[in-house]
Design an enzyme around this catalytic site. Structure first.
Site, short mmCIF file in Angstrom:
data_model
loop_
_atom_site.label_atom_id
_atom_site.label_comp_id
_atom_site.label_asym_id
_atom_site.label_seq_id
_atom_site.Cartn_x
_atom_site.Cartn_y
_atom_site.Cartn_z
N GLU A 1 1.67 -0.48 -4.97
CA GLU A 1 0.78 0.63 -5.30
C GLU A 1 1.70 1.83 -5.43
O GLU A 1 2.16 2.38 -4.42
CB GLU A 1 -0.26 0.85 -4.21
CG GLU A 1 -1.24 1.95 -4.57
CD GLU A 1 -2.20 2.29 -3.43
OE1 GLU A 1 -3.37 2.62 -3.73
OE2 GLU A 1 -1.78 2.26 -2.27
N ASP B 1 0.83 -1.19 0.00
CA ASP B 1 0.00 0.00 0.00
C ASP B 1 0.87 1.25 0.00
O ASP B 1 1.87 1.33 0.72
CB ASP B 1 -0.89 -0.03 1.25
CG ASP B 1 -1.78 1.18 1.38
OD1 ASP B 1 -2.67 1.36 0.53
OD2 ASP B 1 -1.58 1.96 2.34
#
Length: 753
Positions: free
Chosen positions: A400, A364
């Site tokens: 990401e 993330d």
């Protein structure tokens, strides 16, 4: 819940080690047995606190920064609850929050006592009823929080013979399915009620059979690290459903375990997660964990002290003259300049691979992981450590590739062997099928869009993933490959596939922020009517019926583009059956039917599932749709598998000016195949109306064609050009993607053969 103690007065039990009787390890071993340095350089003292029933015993550590701080304290048997208390300066203006009245989690502890809501006693400073600093001050709290705290629990490492090995499915065969443990299983009617919403439920044969039959090869789970809610959600009586609020990087979240496992303790929770992984592996499905190493649940300057903040906030968090620096939008960012943080992250990743058999990780806001004082670096020590580690370099690594800090958009910049979420794919595919047609309908002009961007995404996004190639590489050679593009149209964050075709405005009122949260850049199209259409409305109105048909067609075209493009596709759970979130495009705090997958499906949802399964079967059948290298221009004299050719609706090769024409909305992509099979041709018609499409001319065609798939519900008839027998001719409705298998002339077939 933790045992309720009558007193927290330190007492040394005879069965426990007294200060100085623990042993230092000579070399690091697995987490849960020996510990590396805690990362508390500014602490004046650290106590190891062991809880037995209603009493707490404290052992003063003599080493807590660097080296090993304990090996096997006598009496620390499996199931023992323990924590840390740190003595040191209190100076919030300089990011120093030491307060020995607060029990802290061991940052490397592999089990925790229970899942807990955020409580006022978890703040190292005094707070009011809304969890804000009392009187606007940050006075150190004096009441002891041992009774309310989440404790670390000793969970011994597994024996080598019991460890699960990753499957290591090749990237070129990988199809990712993004899901939430609780949300995927909570409403499934065929699961035993006690298993719904749990790790055991996801590992049940009902779920593994479904995933295998659909055709996915990997499930990417939203965070299963132990989590804690944020203060603002607690004030709103909501929870962080997605789980991007990490409490522990080594312990699984107990809240997703069955009640039986939670009552049995941390080792039982660990074993339930391992059993889930083992069951998915038995079905041939890899498990990829979404991990949040960019920030923690401790928030910014006014957040709770749960672990790292109380040990040493300056060491673990990025600060500037005592102020928290926020690249993540959560109040804090982990300090990737700290050796303690780098070691913590790498050790955590190794732990999940070795102890659970996890097949990979999705990182993330991964741009934060590559930050130093100069900004993002693809050769950051943490990224180098991950990509060169003997345990980690063989599992799937997915970034990401952005955060919310300056120069935070880094798509295409991560080092091999990382794959990356490709936001360019998401944006361009949505624009082609949704945003651009909507604008053409509203404005009455056809000169909006074009086919250049959709072609780039269909072919593997070489513009993104080759731009950092060093000079001097041989022709056709690149550092990255098409599979490095993690293609997606939807994800947990944003509209679902069905909602993309139904809403143009978000419906986020349930999130408690007056609709201010969530993106406004949805690139969606309601097809003329905002919101869902019920059966009665569709039956009563031909316009409503046509809108509903067009929405279903667009959804299938989006799914087909995703699954047939070069790269690694990711399906969001439920999109294969038109799941809706009722227009909520930021359902991070909705642990209810807004977010859960609904398994009661009507005929149209079942048809969408069948179409998705058929598309995945096509992807498996034709390996040329899964290229391992970026594609070159097709040569009809010497056709090869890793080539590509482009044609317009008239079947003529695309010329330079055609790519720049905003009035062109139909495109054919040809991928050469062997003689006995034929050439695969994808035809995309982004126009609003029907287009007459002629297949490519000889030598690419000439011996007939087959229609393998069409995203429209109408029956299509594949004909032949009367002037060129064997050349396919197709009337393709607007908003439709079709797949043809075209057979070329004998000469071309001989060369391919």
């Amino acid at each position: 819940m933790p045992d309720r103690a009558q007193s927290c007065t330190p007492r040394i039990a005879p069965t426990l080690a007294t200060p100085g009787s623990y042993r230092h390890a000579t070399s690091p071993r697995e987490p849960g047995r020996s510990r590396t340095g805690l990362g508390a350089p500014r602490a004046q003292a650290v106590d190891l606190c062991v809880r037995r029933g209603s009493s707490e015993q404290r052992i003063r550590l003599t080493r807590y920064d660097g080296g090993m701080w304990w090996d096997e304290v006598e009496g620390m048997t499996p199931g023992t609850r323990y924590g840390l208390r740190v003595h040191g300066p209190w100076d919030p203006q300089r990011a120093r929050f030491h307060n020995s009245a607060r029990l802290l989690l061991d940052p490397r502890g592999t089990g925790i006592s229970h899942a807990s809501p955020l409580l006022s006693s978890m703040f190292a400073h005094e707070v009011d009823a809304l969890l804000r600093p009392a009187d606007g001050m940050q006075r150190p709290a004096e009441d002891d929080n041992a009774d309310d705290a989440v404790w670390s629990v000793v969970v011994p490492p597994l024996e080598e013979t019991l460890r699960e090995e990753p499957l290591r499915t090749p990237w070129t065969a990988t199809v990712v399915y993004e899901a939430h443990v609780r949300g995927l299983t909570m409403l499934h009617p065929d699961l035993p009620p006690e298993l719904r919403g749990t790790y055991a439920g996801l590992g049940h044969r009902v779920m593994t059979d479904y995933l295998r039959d659909l055709g996915v090869t990997a499930i990417e789970l939203l965070p299963i690290h132990a989590i804690m809610d944020e203060p603002h959600l607690t004030r709103l009586a909501l929870t962080n459903y997605w789980g991007y609020s990490t409490l522990s990087y080594f312990a699984p979240h107990p809240g997703y375990a069955t009640r039986r496992a939670q009552e049995a303790g941390a080792a039982a929770v660990r074993d339930e997660v391992r059993s889930m992984v083992r069951s998915l592996h038995a079905a041939g499905i890899e498990v990829i964990c979404d991990v949040v190493y960019n920030h923690t649940a401790e928030g910014g300057a006014d957040g709770p002290s749960l672990s790292l903040r109380g040990l040493d906030a300056q060491d673990h968090y990025w600060t500037d003259h005592g102020a928290f620096v926020d690249f993540t939008g959560t109040g804090n960012s982990l300090n990737m300049r700290s050796g303690h943080v780098v070691d913590l992250i790498v050790s955590s990743l190794r732990h999940w691979v070795r102890e659970y058999g996890i097949d990979g990780f999705r990182f993330d806001l991964a741009a934060t992981l590559g930050r130093d004082d100069r900004g993002f670096r693809s050769d950051h020590p943490l990224l180098r450590a991950i990509t060169t580690d003997e345990v980690l370099r063989g599992v799937k690594l997915i970034a990401e590739p952005w955060d919310v800090g300056g120069y935070g958009w880094q798509t295409g910049s991560f080092p091999p062997p990382f794959a990356e979420w490709n936001d360019a794919f998401r944006n361009d595919v949505r624009s082609f099928w949704l945003e651009d047609p909507a604008r053409r309908v509203r404005t009455g002009t056809t000169q909006i869009g074009g086919v250049r961007d959709i072609a780039t995404r269909l072919a593997g996004s070489a513009d993104v993933f080759t731009r950092h190639d060093p000079q001097g590489l041989p022709p056709g050679q690149h550092l990255r490959a098409p599979w490095a593009s993690l293609n997606y149209v939807t994800a947990h964050d944003g509209f679902t596939l069905a909602d993309l075709t139904t809403y143009e405005g978000k419906r986020n009122e349930a999130n408690g922020e007056d609709g201010r949260d969530g993106t406004d850049d949805n690139r969606s199209w309601n097809h003329g009517i905002e919101g869902p259409l019920g059966p009665a409305e569709i039956a009563a109105s031909e316009q409503a019926a046509e809108v509903a048909r067009h929405r279903r067609r667009t959804a299938r075209s989006l799914m087909a583009t995703l699954l047939l493009s070069a790269g690694t596709p990711m399906i969001t759970a439920g999109d294969e059956a038109l799941r809706t979130q009722q227009g909520n495009n930021n359902a991070y705090c909705q642990d209810n039917r807004i977010s859960w997958v609904d398994w009661e499906r009507d005929e149209h949802q079942r048809a969408m599932y069948a179409a998705t399964r058929d598309l995945l079967a096509l992807r498996r059948r034709f390996s040329r749709l899964r290229p391992a290298t970026f594609l070159g221009d097709a040569d009809p004299e010497r056709p090869e598998r890793d080539q590509i050719a482009w044609f317009g609706a008239d079947g003529e090769p695309m010329r330079h000016g055609d790519w720049l024409d905003p009035d062109r909305h139909t495109l054919q992509m040809l991928r050469p195949g062997p003689a006995a099979v034929g050439h695969v041709v994808l035809v995309v018609n982004g126009s609003v109306g029907t287009e007459l499409v002629r297949g490519p001319a000889a030598p690419w065609s000439g011996r007939g064609a087959e229609l393998l798939f069409a995203s429209c519900e109408e029956e299509l008839e594949l004909g032949e050009d009367p002037d060129e027998p064997g050349r396919p001719l197709l009337h393709l409705p607007g908003g439709t993607l079709a797949v043809l298998l075209v057979h070329g002339t004998a000469g071309v077939e001989d060369r391919l053969g």
